[in-house]
Design an enzyme around this catalytic site. Structure first.
Site, mmCIF file in Angstrom:
data_model
loop_
_atom_site.group_PDB
_atom_site.id
_atom_site.type_symbol
_atom_site.label_atom_id
_atom_site.label_comp_id
_atom_site.label_asym_id
_atom_site.label_seq_id
_atom_site.Cartn_x
_atom_site.Cartn_y
_atom_site.Cartn_z
ATOM 1 N N ARG A 174 -12.348 7.611 -9.974
ATOM 2 C CA ARG A 174 -13.169 8.745 -10.413
ATOM 3 C C ARG A 174 -13.191 9.886 -9.393
ATOM 4 O O ARG A 174 -14.157 10.634 -9.296
ATOM 5 C CB ARG A 174 -14.610 8.307 -10.722
ATOM 6 C CG ARG A 174 -14.722 7.223 -11.776
ATOM 7 C CD ARG A 174 -14.199 7.672 -13.135
ATOM 8 N NE ARG A 174 -14.219 6.562 -14.069
ATOM 9 C CZ ARG A 174 -13.159 5.794 -14.331
ATOM 10 N NH1 ARG A 174 -11.999 6.016 -13.741
ATOM 11 N NH2 ARG A 174 -13.254 4.799 -15.195
ATOM 12 N N SER A 225 -21.569 8.800 -18.088
ATOM 13 C CA SER A 225 -21.937 7.815 -17.068
ATOM 14 C C SER A 225 -22.541 8.526 -15.856
ATOM 15 O O SER A 225 -21.916 9.421 -15.286
ATOM 16 C CB SER A 225 -20.711 7.015 -16.632
ATOM 17 O OG SER A 225 -20.213 6.253 -17.713
ATOM 18 N N GLU A 295 -21.635 9.595 -10.500
ATOM 19 C CA GLU A 295 -20.361 10.028 -11.068
ATOM 20 C C GLU A 295 -20.526 11.419 -11.662
ATOM 21 O O GLU A 295 -19.621 12.253 -11.597
ATOM 22 C CB GLU A 295 -19.909 9.046 -12.156
ATOM 23 C CG GLU A 295 -18.598 9.422 -12.827
ATOM 24 C CD GLU A 295 -18.104 8.349 -13.779
ATOM 25 O OE1 GLU A 295 -17.683 8.702 -14.887
ATOM 26 O OE2 GLU A 295 -18.152 7.165 -13.413
#
Length: 301
Positions: A174, A225, A295
């Site tokens: 990520r 998320s 995130e």
């Protein structure tokens, strides 16, 4: 900013507005005004806008479809450039495709699967745009952008544009180089796909899309998320095990469907969401000794 707006409008490069509410451009429906909001209708228009902004020393912020973004209620000073319509071009050549940053990732996965092109099925349920996916190395189901990206054209804060190879992007979980040592934003990307069985690819993508629909609260305003998975553990499971699903601070609520999602349940503010994020971090650290990292990109003016 009024004079800058007039200069940009004279170029006829796309949508130009002052004090645009960014809550209209994020999936969680939170975010204050942008001093100057620009939605270019082409790469050329983007380049022209960058020239004027650079000449006037106006700070630049880039957004996509706003699915992984939490913007402060005070908004963003300077100029916000939205990679949207006009930057959603696509060109196909053999098994490579060049795609504009504004192209919706789910649509791209769908279109390619129907042509029997493999490699993008994992993105079948990921909201947001190509640009945002490259920026954060979006992924799911064991794959991510790093597996298929050939190169990406990057806009840097000084207004320059440069192509970076997959290796130069320095992808990890990520994360890409754009979030760290070379801060910038993707304008367009080239992906390498594979030839496959059309029916199998379509079915695989449908399975992933259905899974997202059944397990994640995208029918409510949310930002996706919130936390990165502290592998091998999963953020949503940690939150669920603490009994925090449904926990609410004012208008912000932890989804009852998925523990790693915060939904805007009733006119939530930026501070409401941040308070909930802090509560989750402290609870997980106290109970499991695990440090949680967000995130979602948090933008304060």
């Amino acid at each position: 900013m009024e004079e800058i707006k007039k200069q940009l409008e004279e170029l006829n490069i796309g949508k130009i507005t002052l004090n645009e509410p960014l809550s209209k451009h994020t999936t969680i429906k939170i975010g204050g005004p942008a001093d100057l909001f620009i939605e270019p209708d082409s790469i050329e228009g983007l380049e022209q806008a960058l020239t004027i902004l650079k000449e006037n020393d106006i700070p630049i912020r880039v957004i996509g479809r706003g699915s992984n973004l939490l913007i402060a209620d005070e908004g963003i000073r300077g100029a916000v450039i939205k990679m949207g319509r006009g930057l959603d071009h696509i060109e196909e050549s053999d098994h490579q495709i060049k795609v504009g940053a504004g192209y919706p990732l789910v649509k791209l996965a769908t279109v390619m699967s129907r042509k029997g092109k493999g490699g993008l099925a994992f993105a079948g349920g990921i909201p947001g745009s190509v640009g945002g996916a490259v920026y954060m190395n979006a992924g799911a189901h064991g794959s991510d952008v790093s597996k298929i990206l050939v190169k990406a054209r990057i806009l840097f804060p000084d207004g320059t544009l440069e192509w970076l190879s997959n290796e130069e992007m320095k992808f990890s979980y990520r994360t890409s180089v754009l979030q760290n040592e070379r801060k910038g934003f993707c304008v367009e990307a080239v992906f390498q796909l594979t030839e496959g069985d059309k029916a199998e690819i379509v079915q695989e993508m449908k399975k992933y899309k259905d899974y997202r629909r059944e397990t994640q609260p995208w029918s409510n305003p949310c930002c996706g998320s919130v936390f990165r998975n502290p592998l091998p553990k999963h953020a949503g499971k940690l939150v669920e095990d603490l009994g925090l699903k449904g926990y609410q601070i004012n208008g912000a609520k932890i989804s009852e469907l998925h523990g790693n999602f915060i939904v805007n349940d009733d006119e939530a503010t930026f501070q409401d969401v941040m308070a909930l994020i802090t509560h989750i971090k402290e609870a997980v650290l106290e109970n499991y000794g695990v440090q949680m990292h967000t995130e979602v990109e948090i933008v304060r003016s």
